[in-house]
Design an enzyme around this catalytic site. Structure first.
Site, PDB file in Angstrom:
ATOM      1  CG  HIS A 350      -1.729   1.247   1.364  1.00 37.39           C
ATOM      2  ND1 HIS A 350      -1.643   2.101   2.453  1.00 37.39           N
ATOM      3  CD2 HIS A 350      -2.658   1.794   0.545  1.00 37.39           C
ATOM      4  CE1 HIS A 350      -2.481   3.103   2.290  1.00 37.39           C
ATOM      5  NE2 HIS A 350      -3.110   2.944   1.150  1.00 37.39           N
ATOM      6  CB  SER A 351       0.946   4.245   0.356  1.00 39.27           C
ATOM      7  OG  SER A 351       1.403   5.566   0.287  1.00 39.27           O
ATOM      8  CG  LEU A 352       7.246   4.521   0.798  1.00 45.40           C
ATOM      9  CD1 LEU A 352       7.786   5.175  -0.457  1.00 45.40           C
ATOM     10  CD2 LEU A 352       7.775   5.228   2.041  1.00 45.40           C
TER      11      LEU A 352
END
Length: 680
Positions: A350-352
């Site tokens: 998720h995300s980074l």
């Protein structure tokens, strides 16, 4: 007479029978009263500390039964360790404690529960201790057998429990002593309801999880320790993701479950934030952090700075080492606890976290050892660009091609040439400056010719995973943005991860952190991402209405233009119909054909996303020839204000049925198992 005895006498003088006023306090239940005693059924609970409050949560029915069987197994029962919650927790019976297996978490108290009382504030039932529950049960047994009620007991913390009859059992807190004015507190004398057996309290007890594990998925979080708007950890969010998947398996893979073709998919969290911030960097940051707007600065240090940490060569190495070593450690431990596991492994970020996984996957090596460091890097992803002849033609310097061919200088060698080298080859000053400036600019725009996924110019040694992931799922991912900022313009359509076949970039349309990947593979073609079907089998109604209005407006526009065109032709037609009948008919037919072609062109440009997807689009081999970008359908309330729901959109994936169903669908397709009904 003591205060307790006087209080009991007052209670006995009052009518103990249930009334409309007392039913809400005592929560009376209908029970068959008989002289025969039946032992109480027990259920196992564990205690979670949430916001400094104790919350007792029941084990699922299968786990409780296993704990009960182990409890009654004999003398060695206290030495037993019982795996629960799908093997993610171990219960040590002797200690009455529950320990997490794969991640760090404070242990939880475990209790074999038979008797409960209602709490003061939250109105949730709390189990009595096992020893006092046994005392209550013995007293209840005597009362039922002898039909003698109004039994009074005192709990270890000097609270009073009175068994009036099988329908009415109450719990009194200690009554405060009279103060100097001779008055007592009436609030502490308010009774609390007492229940015998878990079947008589309002609590949801779920069934157990399937024992068979078909696939293992590691989930890596993004920036900061919190993963959603409720500031929950990655463990709690993955628990939601797992729960949604279990429900969807029952509803969308029912046939496969009934035929015992599938069990479940196990999702395990991977935490890298805690090890990173335990390096002492937080103390160093605190020394230089300004004292103003303290909460905001603390939030920045704890979350947003993770992005800068990843762009730092020192901390980037720490992050990738932590993520890879954690996944390898958990995988080894998982195989030890599940020796019969034969399924595959996938990873999700998720995300980074998705960018971290992307870089790790890009820098893996094939297990056969025939891929060197150059092939194992992301070098194949770089835009190879035009040939040397095309470059010189673009600079209007084609006459010097023969000079370079004579010197056996190709495009790569020319990029390394200095001005002195070009002068020695007889290239005049003007062309020399053009060539040097062109290749200097190209080098800056294309990035370093080594790994474009490195977090910085300083090399990072990427650790090797102990397995080959089958699919990589990215949720709300900034991968496309980071690759572009690193200088990567285009992904080679033939590029694949060295050890992973699949790649799905899943995002919400209002997610401010998410970026697409497919335009980097096919930059010359504009096309929409794949629309993720709704888990209930149809498109959300507000999207259908929006597309219907779009189509209707385009039809009205095209029909209006066609009508105006025909009217204009009728006004300007030549006044000799007899002589030019055949000619005008042909002209009219040709014009109508051309107008239909134009309207079809307009329709093609304005066609909604799902119509465009009918045309095959080649987006390369990064996902094995399949589409890469998948977009969720926003909810109707989210359509009113995109900015209002932007942050929520970045954190919506954990409880999104549509996201989980896409993950399950792609995982089980690798095993030849499909949904009960294909989603439209």
């Amino acid at each position: 007479m003591s205060s307790v005895e006087s209080h009991q006498e007052q209670l006995s003088q009052s009518d103990p029978s249930p009334s409309s006023n007392s039913s809400s306090s005592f929560e009376l239940i209908d029970m068959d009263v008989g002289s025969l005693y039946e032992p109480v059924s027990s259920h196992w609970f564990y205690c979670k500390i949430i916001d400094s409050k104790e919350l007792w949560i029941p084990f699922n029915s299968d786990d409780s039964q296993q704990l009960e069987e182990a409890h009654g197994s004999g003398k060695d029962c206290n030495e037993r360790v019982v795996p629960t919650d799908g093997g993610r927790y171990d219960v040590h019976l002797g200690e009455r404690m529950r320990y997490a297996v794969y991640w760090d978490e404070p242990p939880s108290e475990v209790r074999r529960c038979t008797w409960f009382y209602k709490g003061d504030k939250d109105n949730k039932y709390v189990p009595y201790s096992e020893s006092f529950s046994q005392v209550l049960e013995e007293t209840y047994m005597v009362a039922v057998t002898l039909d003698e009620w109004k039994k009074k007991l005192e709990s270890p913390n000097r609270e009073i429990i009175i068994l009036h009859n099988p329908k009415l059992m109450v719990h009194y807190q200690p009554v405060a002593g009279a103060d100097e004015w001779g008055s007592t507190s009436t609030e502490q004398g308010r009774p609390r309801s007492v229940k015998r057996g878990v079947e008589n309290i309002p609590v949801d007890i779920h069934c157990g999880e399937p024992l068979q594990i078909d696939h293992l998925v590691f989930v890596v979080h993004g920036i900061g320790p919190a993963c959603d708007l409720r500031f929950r950890s990655i463990v709690q969010c993955v628990n939601d993701f797992r729960s949604v998947s279990l429900n969807l398996l029952q509803t969308h893979f029912k046939k496969a479950q009934e035929n015992q073709q599938i069990g479940r998919v196990e999702f395990l969290p991977v935490n890298w934030h805690s090890p990173l911030h335990s390096t002492g960097v937080d103390i160093d940051l605190q020394r230089i952090t300004l004292p103003s707007i303290n909460r905001l600065r603390h939030f920045t240090n704890d979350t947003i700075l993770d992005v800068f940490f990843y762009n730092s060569p020192t901390y980037c190495q720490t992050i990738v080492d932590t993520v890879a070593s954690e996944m390898n450690r958990i995988y080894t431990l998982f195989l030890q606890r599940n020796p019969d596991f034969k399924g595959g492994v996938s990873i999700a970020g998720h995300s980074l976290g998705s960018l971290i996984l992307f870089d790790i996957l890009t820098n893996q090596k094939d297990s056969f050892g025939d891929i060197d460091s150059e092939k194992g890097s992301f070098r194949t992803v770089e835009d190879q660009g035009p040939t040397l002849e095309e470059e010189l033609k673009k600079l209007q310097l084609s006459e010097f091609l023969t000079v370079f061919e004579k010197e056996k200088v190709d495009k790569e060698a020319l990029a390394l040439c200095t001005e002195k080298d070009l002068q020695e080859m007889g290239i005049p000053l003007g062309p020399r400056k053009k060539i040097l400036n062109h290749f200097r600019t190209r080098k800056n725009s294309m990035g370093v010719n080594r790994s474009a996924t490195s977090a910085s110019e300083v090399s990072v040694k990427y650790p090797r995973l102990n397995y080959k992931p089958e699919i990589f799922f990215a949720f709300g991912s900034p991968i496309g943005m980071f690759l572009t900022v690193r200088g990567l313009r285009r992904i080679d359509p033939n590029y694949q991860f060295p050890t992973c076949k699949g790649f799905f970039n899943i995002y919400h349309p209002f997610d401010p952190v998410a970026y697409r990947i497919e335009p980097m593979v096919v930059p010359e073609v504009e096309f929409e991402p794949m629309l993720i079907p709704h888990h209930k089998g149809r498109k959300r109604m507000h999207l259908e209405l929006r597309e219907g209005f779009t189509r209707m407006s385009m039809d009205l526009k095209n029909n209006l233009l066609g009508s105006l065109r025909m009217a204009w032709k009728s006004f300007t037609r030549a006044p000799y119909p007899a002589l030019q009948a055949s000619e005008t008919a042909e002209e009219t037919e040709a014009e109508s054909e051309s107008s239909s072609e134009k309207s079809s062109e307009v329709n093609t440009e304005e066609t909604p996303a799902e119509v465009k997807e009918e045309l095959p689009i080649n987006v390369g081999m990064l996902n094995g020839g399949q589409r890469i970008d998948y977009v969720l359908q926003e909810k109707p309330i989210e359509s009113f204000n995109e900015y209002l729901f932007a942050l929520q959109s970045h954190l919506c994936y954990w409880e999104s049925e549509d996201t989980v169903l896409l993950v399950l669908k792609e995982i089980y397709q690798t095993q030849g198992i499909s949904l009960d009904q294909p989603l439209q």
